[in-house]
Enzyme design. Structure first.
Site, PDB file in Angstrom:
ATOM      1  N   LYS A 117      28.542  42.239  74.509  1.00  0.00           N
ATOM      2  CA  LYS A 117      28.673  42.927  72.883  1.00  0.00           C
ATOM      3  C   LYS A 117      30.105  44.066  73.674  1.00  0.00           C
ATOM      4  O   LYS A 117      30.909  44.166  72.888  1.00  0.00           O
ATOM      5  CB  LYS A 117      27.784  44.882  73.640  1.00  0.00           C
ATOM      6  CG  LYS A 117      27.049  45.009  73.285  1.00  0.00           C
ATOM      7  CD  LYS A 117      26.087  46.409  73.349  1.00  0.00           C
ATOM      8  CE  LYS A 117      25.134  46.378  72.278  1.00  0.00           C
ATOM      9  NZ  LYS A 117      23.967  47.721  72.622  1.00  0.00           N
ATOM     10  N   LYS A 199      18.384  37.860  67.457  1.00  0.00           N
ATOM     11  CA  LYS A 199      17.783  38.313  67.124  1.00  0.00           C
ATOM     12  C   LYS A 199      17.804  39.578  65.670  1.00  0.00           C
ATOM     13  O   LYS A 199      19.193  40.062  65.925  1.00  0.00           O
ATOM     14  CB  LYS A 199      17.810  39.307  68.463  1.00  0.00           C
ATOM     15  CG  LYS A 199      16.570  40.149  68.044  1.00  0.00           C
ATOM     16  CD  LYS A 199      16.423  40.708  69.462  1.00  0.00           C
ATOM     17  CE  LYS A 199      15.812  42.312  69.824  1.00  0.00           C
ATOM     18  NZ  LYS A 199      15.472  43.181  71.058  1.00  0.00           N
ATOM     19  N   LYS A 202      19.356  46.388  64.159  1.00  0.00           N
ATOM     20  CA  LYS A 202      19.893  46.933  62.854  1.00  0.00           C
ATOM     21  C   LYS A 202      20.841  48.110  63.327  1.00  0.00           C
ATOM     22  O   LYS A 202      21.891  48.193  61.933  1.00  0.00           O
ATOM     23  CB  LYS A 202      19.690  48.819  63.486  1.00  0.00           C
ATOM     24  CG  LYS A 202      18.487  48.885  64.805  1.00  0.00           C
ATOM     25  CD  LYS A 202      17.566  50.060  64.892  1.00  0.00           C
ATOM     26  CE  LYS A 202      17.172  49.926  65.540  1.00  0.00           C
ATOM     27  NZ  LYS A 202      17.605  49.348  67.117  1.00  0.00           N
TER      28      LYS A 202
END
Ligand code: TRP
Length: 334
Positions: A117, A199, A202
């Site tokens: 991230k 994966k 959203k």
């Protein structure tokens, strides 16, 4: 007289960083429902976690409520499980500070999700992104959860939670239950439609995920554009054919038909046939949830009462652990 067996406790959470996806449904939420009878369950909208990435305030509010409504729409029962918003239970933030003093920088630096991230949000590598696993450890430990259903991407966070809990216990005695990750028997790992080795998320680009609130047209369009390969051969082979394999496992999860049977049935057919079959199965699965979602969203008073009751119930449990912890550490009682 025999004592009734105490149910094991489960806690899990979902971030309101976007509208929950088909991946969230097939990989997590659907299983949450299956666990409701057998376990003592707490399911949380992890809104505190979401601000590690900058959020538009009105969107965060809308998505938090929307996520709660979707949990209810798929059938989670607020009488059986405790459903709540993380930020409504202040003990989560409090616990996070306490635990951060029992966690090492080195441990946090090794977290693969942090590394990933901070690369993807290089302009905002904030301390919250770094200490996120500590907040999550507190979520789990506050409720003395035995089992934590999470996807592979969160396994490392459950492990660090155990390490922190064991460390705390070794200093102060048995304060925390050591939790374990839980991989339910049914559960599909749904991958991105555009980058099928990652994966489905959203928070990625719109075309890469199916939101649980997508219209039938959007669902069909996204599957039509899903990345496959140039082989024109339907086979389940995630390493070499990640796109096609992803479509097959989504279809299998939606219809309960085995992968073998699907591969056989789609044997001589083209990718277009597979894509439209997955799209139709998705539309059919999501339609009743969407209908129930719309009904619930029109009843804000009910949604608010679910949130309030959930937060009260969760808060009572959380406070018990928090005050025990504070006493052990040596804080004066107020
Ligand atoms: N970090 C999890 C995710 O992004 C969500 C989450 C927050 C969670 N707290 C949790 C999951 C506690 C399980 C237990 O998916």
């Amino acid at each position: 007289m025999e004592q009734p067996v105490k149910k094991q406790r489960i806690l899990s959470g979902i971030q309101p960083s976007g509208t929950p996806t088909l991946g969230n449904y097939l990989g997590a939420i659907r299983n949450w429902k299956l666990l409701e009878d057998q376990y003592d369950c707490l399911y949380m909208v992890a809104d505190l976690h979401t601000i590690t990435v900058r959020q538009e305030p009105s969107l965060l509010r809308a998505r938090s409520l929307q996520t709660m409504a979707l949990l209810l729409a798929v059938g989670l029962d607020p009488e059986k499980s405790i459903l709540f918003l993380q930020s409504h239970v202040p003990q989560h933030s409090q616990m996070s500070w306490l635990l951060s003093c029992y966690t090492y920088m080195g441990e946090m630096s090794r977290m693969t999700q942090f590394k990933d991230k901070s690369r993807r949000h290089a302009e905002n590598v904030n301390c919250g992104l770094f200490t996120y696993p500590i907040l999550m450890a507190g979520d789990i430990l506050l409720y003395q959860a035995n089992l934590v259903p999470v996807g592979n991407d969160q396994t490392q966070h459950v492990e660090i939670c155990r390490d922190i809990a064991a460390r705390f216990n070794s200093v102060y005695g048995n304060v925390f239950t050591l939790p374990e990750g839980y991989n339910p028997k049914v559960g599909a790992r749904v991958m991105s439609l555009q980058e099928p080795t990652r994966k489905m998320s959203k928070s990625d680009a719109e075309d890469s995920f199916i939101s649980m609130l997508d219209t039938p047209d959007a669902i069909r369009r996204k599957f039509r554009r899903a990345v496959t390969d140039s082989e024109a051969r339907i086979a389940f082979d995630p390493a070499n054919k990640p796109g096609v394999s992803n479509l097959l496992s989504i279809l299998s999860a939606l219809t309960d038909e085995s992968l073998d049977s699907l591969v056989e049935r789609f044997g001589g057919k083209g990718y277009g046939d597979l894509k439209s079959a997955v799209a139709e199965a998705t539309v059919e699965t999501l339609a009743p949830f969407q209908q129930e979602f719309n009904r619930l969203m029109a009843d804000k008073a009910y949604l608010q009462s679910v949130c309030r009751t959930g937060a009260e119930r969760a808060g009572r449990l959380a406070e018990r652990t928090l005050s025990k912890c504070m006493k052990k550490i040596g804080f004066l009682a107020p």
